[in-house]
Motif scaffolding. Structure first.
Motif, PDB file in Angstrom:
ATOM      1  N   ASN A 125      78.440  11.549  16.189  1.00 13.68           N
ATOM      2  CA  ASN A 125      77.939  11.881  17.521  1.00 13.68           C
ATOM      3  C   ASN A 125      78.812  12.909  18.225  1.00 13.68           C
ATOM      4  O   ASN A 125      78.395  13.488  19.230  1.00 13.68           O
ATOM      5  CB  ASN A 125      77.836  10.619  18.381  1.00 13.68           C
ATOM      6  CG  ASN A 125      76.769   9.682  17.865  1.00 13.68           C
ATOM      7  OD1 ASN A 125      75.711  10.120  17.437  1.00 13.68           O
ATOM      8  ND2 ASN A 125      77.055   8.396  17.879  1.00 13.68           N
ATOM      9  N   ARG A 131      86.392  10.124  20.732  1.00 14.38           N
ATOM     10  CA  ARG A 131      85.016   9.657  20.554  1.00 14.38           C
ATOM     11  C   ARG A 131      84.727   9.282  19.107  1.00 14.38           C
ATOM     12  O   ARG A 131      84.054   8.281  18.842  1.00 14.38           O
ATOM     13  CB  ARG A 131      84.037  10.719  21.033  1.00 14.38           C
ATOM     14  CG  ARG A 131      84.047  10.868  22.533  1.00 14.38           C
ATOM     15  CD  ARG A 131      83.047  11.859  22.995  1.00 14.38           C
ATOM     16  NE  ARG A 131      83.085  11.937  24.452  1.00 14.38           N
ATOM     17  CZ  ARG A 131      82.383  12.762  25.152  1.00 14.38           C
ATOM     18  NH1 ARG A 131      81.558  13.610  24.557  1.00 14.38           N
ATOM     19  NH2 ARG A 131      82.478  12.773  26.463  1.00 14.38           N
ATOM     20  N   GLU A 135      83.620   5.581  17.643  1.00 17.03           N
ATOM     21  CA  GLU A 135      82.415   5.483  16.815  1.00 17.03           C
ATOM     22  C   GLU A 135      82.737   4.788  15.499  1.00 17.03           C
ATOM     23  O   GLU A 135      82.009   3.890  15.054  1.00 17.03           O
ATOM     24  CB  GLU A 135      81.848   6.883  16.568  1.00 17.03           C
ATOM     25  CG  GLU A 135      80.574   6.891  15.764  1.00 17.03           C
ATOM     26  CD  GLU A 135      79.959   8.283  15.618  1.00 17.03           C
ATOM     27  OE1 GLU A 135      78.852   8.352  15.054  1.00 17.03           O
ATOM     28  OE2 GLU A 135      80.550   9.291  16.061  1.00 17.03           O
ATOM     29  N   ASP A 138      83.483   1.046  15.904  1.00 18.98           N
ATOM     30  CA  ASP A 138      82.223   0.289  15.979  1.00 18.98           C
ATOM     31  C   ASP A 138      81.645   0.063  14.584  1.00 18.98           C
ATOM     32  O   ASP A 138      81.160  -1.031  14.268  1.00 18.98           O
ATOM     33  CB  ASP A 138      81.191   1.037  16.837  1.00 18.98           C
ATOM     34  CG  ASP A 138      81.490   0.967  18.331  1.00 18.98           C
ATOM     35  OD1 ASP A 138      82.338   0.147  18.747  1.00 18.98           O
ATOM     36  OD2 ASP A 138      80.875   1.755  19.076  1.00 18.98           O
ATOM     37  N   GLU A 139      81.698   1.077  13.742  1.00 22.76           N
ATOM     38  CA  GLU A 139      81.206   0.955  12.372  1.00 22.76           C
ATOM     39  C   GLU A 139      82.029  -0.067  11.572  1.00 22.76           C
ATOM     40  O   GLU A 139      81.471  -0.906  10.861  1.00 22.76           O
ATOM     41  CB  GLU A 139      81.235   2.316  11.659  1.00 22.76           C
ATOM     42  CG  GLU A 139      80.296   3.345  12.236  1.00 22.76           C
ATOM     43  CD  GLU A 139      78.842   3.095  11.900  1.00 22.76           C
ATOM     44  OE1 GLU A 139      78.551   2.481  10.855  1.00 22.76           O
ATOM     45  OE2 GLU A 139      77.980   3.512  12.707  1.00 22.76           O
TER      46      GLU A 139
END
Length: 147
Positions: A125, A131, A135, A138-139
Motif C-alpha cells: 500500500n 507504513r 502493513e 498486520d500480515e
C-alpha cells in the motif's frame, strides 16, 4: 557505495530508514526485542524477536529480519521483511525484482527448510518505511493467528 545522483549516501539513508523501522517494530506488542546489525556500524538489517503469545497465538516464537535499501532519487526502495520460526516455516514480503513474479512486490512462503518457496505477487500500500512496517506486522499477526 557512491552517493546517488541527488547527493545522498545510500548506506546512510538505508540506515536511517532502518532506524525508523526499528522504532515502529518496538511499538508492536508481539515484538520482544529488535537489534540492528552490524551492531557497531550503519545497519544493513534488523532482527526482531516475536513472541506470538503476546498477541494470543500458540504459534512458536519467531524472528522477523528486515533489510531496506534506498536507491537513487525516483527509484523505489528495495526491501524485505522475512519471518521464520523454529519449525522451519518461513515467509517473506519482498519489494525487489524476482524472476518468479511480475513487478517488484511479492510474497514467498515455504512450510519447512527442505521445501521450495511458493511465490505470489503482493501489492504494498506504500513504500514509506513506517507504513510498510505496520502493513507487514498486520500480515505476520494474521499468519500467527492461523498457526
Amino acid at each position: 557505495m557512491a552517493p546517488t545522483d541527488d547527493g545522498r549516501d545510500p548506506r546512510r539513508a538505508s540506515h536511517a530508514a532502518l532506524q525508523g523501522i526499528r522504532r515502529e517494530l518496538r511499538r508492536h506488542p508481539a515484538i520482544t526485542s529488535v537489534d540492528g546489525h552490524p551492531h557497531d556500524a550503519l545497519y544493513t538489517q534488523l532482527r526482531a524477536a516475536i513472541d506470538p503469545l503476546l498477541v494470543g497465538s500458540d504459534a512458536p516464537p519467531g524472528t522477523l529480519t528486515v533489510a531496506w535499501f534506498v536507491r537513487p532519487a525516483g527509484a523505489p526502495p528495495h526491501f524485505r521483511f522475512h519471518y521464520a520460526d523454529d519449525t522451519g516455516f518461513d515467509c517473506g514480503w519482498h519489494h525487489h525484482e524476482q524472476t518468479h513474479v511480475d513487478g517488484l512486490g511479492h510474497y514467498q512462503e515455504r512450510a519447512s527448510d527442505g521445501d521450495s518457496y511458493a511465490y505470489e505477487p503482493f501489492a504494498f500500500n506504500s513504500v514509506e518505511p513506517a507504513r510498510v512496517t505496520w502493513e507487514i506486522l498486520d500480515e505476520v499477526t494474521a499468519i500467527l493467528s492461523e498457526k
